[in-house]
Scaffold this motif. Structure first.
Motif, PDB file in Angstrom:
ATOM      1  N   ARG A   1      37.433  35.950  26.761  1.00  0.00           N
ATOM      2  CA  ARG A   1      36.991  36.872  27.668  1.00  0.00           C
ATOM      3  C   ARG A   1      35.329  36.728  27.312  1.00  0.00           C
ATOM      4  NH1 ARG A   1      41.360  36.830  29.066  1.00  0.00           N
ATOM      5  NH2 ARG A   1      42.881  38.371  29.399  1.00  0.00           N
TER       6      ARG A   1
ATOM      7  N   CYS B   1      33.779  39.413  26.736  1.00  0.00           N
ATOM      8  CA  CYS B   1      33.815  40.310  25.491  1.00  0.00           C
ATOM      9  C   CYS B   1      34.971  39.644  24.757  1.00  0.00           C
ATOM     10  CB  CYS B   1      33.951  41.574  25.903  1.00  0.00           C
ATOM     11  SG  CYS B   1      32.830  42.522  26.839  1.00  0.00           S
TER      12      CYS B   1
ATOM     13  N   ARG C   1      37.448  38.885  21.808  1.00  0.00           N
ATOM     14  CA  ARG C   1      38.158  40.088  20.777  1.00  0.00           C
ATOM     15  C   ARG C   1      37.942  39.757  19.324  1.00  0.00           C
ATOM     16  NH1 ARG C   1      40.821  39.355  25.373  1.00  0.00           N
ATOM     17  NH2 ARG C   1      42.036  41.082  26.057  1.00  0.00           N
TER      18      ARG C   1
ATOM     19  N   CYS D   1      28.717  44.046  25.911  1.00  0.00           N
ATOM     20  CA  CYS D   1      30.092  43.637  25.182  1.00  0.00           C
ATOM     21  C   CYS D   1      29.736  43.881  23.552  1.00  0.00           C
ATOM     22  CB  CYS D   1      30.049  42.068  25.409  1.00  0.00           C
ATOM     23  SG  CYS D   1      30.651  41.534  26.947  1.00  0.00           S
TER      24      CYS D   1
ATOM     25  N   ARG E   1      32.519  46.458  22.307  1.00  0.00           N
ATOM     26  CA  ARG E   1      33.215  45.982  20.963  1.00  0.00           C
ATOM     27  C   ARG E   1      33.280  46.759  19.674  1.00  0.00           C
ATOM     28  NH1 ARG E   1      31.861  41.254  21.396  1.00  0.00           N
ATOM     29  NH2 ARG E   1      29.997  41.300  20.090  1.00  0.00           N
TER      30      ARG E   1
ATOM     31  N   TRP F   1      38.921  44.254  28.895  1.00  0.00           N
ATOM     32  CA  TRP F   1      38.071  44.247  27.976  1.00  0.00           C
ATOM     33  C   TRP F   1      36.604  44.195  28.560  1.00  0.00           C
ATOM     34  CZ3 TRP F   1      37.052  43.596  22.411  1.00  0.00           C
ATOM     35  CH2 TRP F   1      37.968  43.767  21.768  1.00  0.00           C
TER      36      TRP F   1
END
Length: 388
Positions: free
Chosen positions: A2, A4, A6, A67, A71, A167
């Protein structure tokens, strides 16, 4: 995979550092993200590589800021659930539905408010975005005037959606203390379109659900999120409804809709925002629910899924009013479902859903043909007034 990417749960010590950061932000106030028109990006395309490689593409300053902050909030546990890797599949068939299994959202999202009218007034006693935790706000989105003496655009708060679809799922909220009901306004739409243009990710989209169109909170907001997959509406063919080509009918599946298009920032974008909001005003005033989707896309006409994303498509769907979430269905029809992205609630439905079943659920939410024709004639007349 993504934009963003993980990360694992924050290690011991890291969690306290992150909390100190959020507390520091709360003390100093919401940080500003100030952008200029030259940061609005044109010509962003899907890479030739697989979507799983999108995280290798360069990020814009907007993507990086969104992002990183998003996060951090996930690591702090500010969401209702920790979003893992979502099972994703493209349903066999001609449409190209992108189905994703998101059980937690189906179970844990906040129950919709008691809504009975598309024109319902804002109620400060119900949940609204003045009642969220301060840490849920990522930053204030501000456009810097590009000309001396020009008026600064109204600022927009960018905050996490605590029950994320994917996300990077955020809400774009005009100053919450104004207590604006969920009725689309030009400043909010402009911020949504420009957020798409600020992103270097072709899968960052923005959308709006009206009251009766499955908006669950009656406080003006738009949704924005990343999805690393093409969607049917990006290159679906259309036909003009007015001689000036200002309004088009998107006839392809999954649902017919009204298409507004602009090649990029500038006077054409301002004109598009005005036309779209006049159309949504008409629908709201006539108690007609609607959904709206903003994506990079191909120009109107005989396009195809492989067409270049040369501009911005804004798609507007008029639909039957639906108040509250319908239990027992594979998905609820709102902005992303009409665009071809299906967040599925259960593993059983994810494994068994067919294109035909998905289309049947969507068709059940559309206006009957006679009313759809009336709405089309009314919107064409509105556009004709612009030409005079």
């Amino acid at each position: 995979m993504r934009e963003c990417e993980r990360t694992s749960t924050a290690p011991e010590g890291e969690d306290s550092r992150l909390r100190e950061e959020v507390e520091d932000w709360e003390e100093k106030g919401v940080p500003n993200f100030v952008y200029r028109q030259k940061e609005l990006l044109e010509g962003i395309q899907w890479p030739r590589t697989a979507p799983s490689l999108l995280d290798r593409t360069p990020r814009s300053r907007f993507d990086s800021a969104l992002c990183a902050a998003w996060r951090q909030r996930m690591e702090l546990g500010l969401f209702r659930y920790r979003l893992g890797e979502l099972q994703t599949q493209t349903l066999p068939g001609v449409v190209g539905f992108v189905a994703q299994l998101n059980v937690e959202r189906g179970v844990q999202r906040r129950r919709p408010q008691n809504i009975w009218s598309v024109r319902q007034a804002f109620d400060p006693e119900q949940f609204n975005f003045n009642k969220i935790r301060p840490g849920e706000v990522l930053f204030r989105l501000l456009r810097e005037p590009d000309l001396p003496g020009a008026l600064q655009q109204e600022d927009i708060l960018v905050m996490i959606n605590v029950s994320p679809l994917e996300w990077g799922h955020v809400l774009l909220v005009p100053e919450p203390t104004q207590g604006l009901p969920q009725r689309l306004l030009p400043a909010a739409l402009r911020a949504g379109v420009e957020a798409v243009l600020l992103s270097s990710h072709p899968g960052f989209r923005v959308g709006f659900n009206s009251l009766g169109g499955l908006a669950s909170v009656n406080h003006l907001h738009l949704h924005g999120y990343y999805l690393a997959h093409r969607l049917p509406v990006e290159g679906a063919p259309s036909e003009p409804l007015d001689p000036g080509g200002r309004l088009h009918l998107l006839q392809a599946l999954p649902a017919p809709g009204f298409l507004f298009y602009t090649s990029g920032p500038g006077p054409d974008l301002e004109a598009l925002i005005g036309r779209v909001c006049r159309a949504t005003d008409y629908l709201t005033d006539h108690e007609i629910a609607h959904n709206l989707f903003v994506t990079r896309g191909a120009p109107p006409g005989k396009t195809s899924p492989s067409s270049a994303l040369t501009g911005i498509r804004v798609i507007l769907w008029a639909r039957k009013s639906s108040f509250g979430v319908k239990e027992g269905e594979a998905f609820n029809v709102a902005l992303c479902e009409l665009a071809g992205h299906l967040p599925i609630k259960t593993s059983q439905d994810f494994d068994s859903l067919t294109e035909a079943a998905a289309l049947a659920l969507i068709r059940d939410c559309l206006l009957p043909p006679a009313q759809a024709e009336e709405v089309q004639a009314a919107l064409v007349a509105l556009i004709a007034q612009d030409e005079q």
